[in-house]
Enzyme design. Structure first.
Site, PDB file in Angstrom:
ATOM      1  N   ASP A  27       3.016 -14.789  -1.296  1.00  0.00           N
ATOM      2  CA  ASP A  27       1.975 -13.901  -0.754  1.00  0.00           C
ATOM      3  C   ASP A  27       2.440 -12.466  -0.478  1.00  0.00           C
ATOM      4  OD1 ASP A  27       0.778 -16.350  -0.820  1.00  0.00           O
ATOM      5  OD2 ASP A  27       0.242 -16.445   1.293  1.00  0.00           O
ATOM      6  N   GLU A  75      -2.475 -15.748  -1.549  1.00  0.00           N
ATOM      7  CA  GLU A  75      -3.527 -16.371  -0.742  1.00  0.00           C
ATOM      8  C   GLU A  75      -4.826 -15.605  -0.966  1.00  0.00           C
ATOM      9  OE1 GLU A  75      -2.781 -16.607   3.508  1.00  0.00           O
ATOM     10  OE2 GLU A  75      -4.851 -17.186   3.916  1.00  0.00           O
ATOM     11  N   LYS A 132      -3.884 -19.579  -4.138  1.00  0.00           N
ATOM     12  CA  LYS A 132      -4.075 -20.679  -3.186  1.00  0.00           C
ATOM     13  C   LYS A 132      -5.087 -20.268  -2.126  1.00  0.00           C
ATOM     14  CE  LYS A 132       0.080 -19.369  -0.516  1.00  0.00           C
ATOM     15  NZ  LYS A 132      -0.501 -19.063   0.768  1.00  0.00           N
ATOM     16  N   LYS A 135      -2.887 -21.804   3.505  1.00  0.00           N
ATOM     17  CA  LYS A 135      -1.589 -21.261   3.907  1.00  0.00           C
ATOM     18  C   LYS A 135      -0.460 -21.903   3.098  1.00  0.00           C
ATOM     19  CE  LYS A 135      -3.791 -18.875   6.981  1.00  0.00           C
ATOM     20  NZ  LYS A 135      -4.249 -17.535   6.544  1.00  0.00           N
ATOM     21  N   VAL A 160       5.970 -13.775   2.735  1.00  0.00           N
ATOM     22  CA  VAL A 160       5.374 -13.579   4.062  1.00  0.00           C
ATOM     23  C   VAL A 160       4.179 -14.514   4.248  1.00  0.00           C
ATOM     24  CG1 VAL A 160       6.117 -11.173   4.153  1.00  0.00           C
ATOM     25  CG2 VAL A 160       3.876 -11.688   3.215  1.00  0.00           C
ATOM     26  N   THR A 161       3.862 -14.807   5.533  1.00  0.00           N
ATOM     27  CA  THR A 161       4.669 -14.509   6.691  1.00  0.00           C
ATOM     28  C   THR A 161       5.478 -15.759   7.049  1.00  0.00           C
ATOM     29  OG1 THR A 161       2.931 -15.164   8.279  1.00  0.00           O
ATOM     30  CG2 THR A 161       2.995 -12.858   7.603  1.00  0.00           C
ATOM     31  N   CYS A 165       2.539 -18.853   6.052  1.00  0.00           N
ATOM     32  CA  CYS A 165       2.519 -19.424   4.691  1.00  0.00           C
ATOM     33  C   CYS A 165       3.890 -19.882   4.213  1.00  0.00           C
ATOM     34  CB  CYS A 165       1.896 -18.426   3.725  1.00  0.00           C
ATOM     35  SG  CYS A 165       0.132 -18.220   4.047  1.00  0.00           S
ATOM     36  N   GLN A 205      18.070 -29.377  14.030  1.00  0.00           N
ATOM     37  CA  GLN A 205      18.119 -30.842  13.901  1.00  0.00           C
ATOM     38  C   GLN A 205      18.712 -31.262  12.545  1.00  0.00           C
ATOM     39  OE1 GLN A 205      14.518 -32.838  15.774  1.00  0.00           O
ATOM     40  NE2 GLN A 205      13.678 -30.795  15.380  1.00  0.00           N
TER      41      GLN A 205
END
Ligand code: C5J
Length: 223
Positions: A27, A75, A132, A135, A160-161, A165, A205
């Site tokens: 995007d 987008e 698309k 997002k 971005v961002t 997205c 994690q």
């Protein structure tokens, strides 16, 4: 260049084969990166995204030299907005809504000047451009099928961002079994704190969504 390539990343080295890895540029559209577009209608300072462009230009050039698959996303919505759910169209209090005429054409509508990718990062001939409505890059698109058709296993994710997205795409990709490296300086947000925390969330994690590294680590790994 030794294959597989090993990038010094967080939380651990990221290993990939350029032949089965796609550079995904999410995007990088005028609607998000330039004044008069969707990002600005939401009250954002779009100049905050400009720092992404120079390092991303270098990464694009490198991926092209290596012959990697390069995929750009945009987008936006079809002109009659039939692919824009009311929940998205009516949300918030923007200065202009999706589909309204703005200085760069109708806001976030396919085919309009503002919907296209900034000149500095224009797709090269043969590079895929995925339009698309949401997002994430998988929802309502052929992105997943295109990755499968090319036997892609890993993604180097930019654009971005970061927390919207980029994050949605990385989460979708991770659930589908793709290994994702997010390039920290080639992603950006209107909210620097969100950018920082979004990157931390990817690598936390033990790499719950993937890996994070600056583009310099990618270049270092390729010498
Ligand atoms: C947003 C995007 N932020 N490309 N879209 O609405 O991240």
């Amino acid at each position: 260049m030794r294959v597989p390539v090993q990038v010094d990343a967080s939380p651990a080295p990221f290993t990939f084969d350029p032949a089965t890895t796609a550079l995904v540029v999410i995007d990088m559209q005028r609607d998000f990166c330039e004044p008069g577009g969707f990002g600005e209608t939401l009250g954002n300072d779009v100049s905050l995204l400009r720092s992404v462009i120079p390092p991303l230009q270098q990464v694009l050039a490198t991926a092209r030299e290596l012959g990697m698959t390069v995929i750009h996303t945009r987008e936006g919505h079809v002109p009659d907005l039939s692919d824009c759910p009311p929940a998205k169209l009516n949300r918030g209090n923007p200065s202009l809504r999706i589909g309204d005429p703005g200085p760069k054409g109708r806001i976030l509508v396919r085919g309009e000047y503002g919907h296209d990718i900034v000149d500095e990062l224009a797709p090269a001939r043969g590079e895929l451009v995925i339009d698309k409505p949401g997002k994430g890059s998988f929802h309502g698109t052929t992105f997943g099928a295109e990755l499968e058709a090319r036997n892609i296993r890993s993604l180097v994710v930019t654009g971005v961002t970061t927390e919207v997205c980029v994050h949605t795409t990385v989460r979708e990709a991770n659930d589908r079994g793709y290994e994702c490296l997010v390039l920290s300086d080639c992603t950006g947000s209107y909210f620097p704190e969100f950018h920082r925390v979004a990157l931390e969330m990817v690598a936390a994690q033990g790499g719950i969504f993937g890996w994070v590294a600056p583009s310099t680590a990618l270049f270092d790994a390729l010498v």
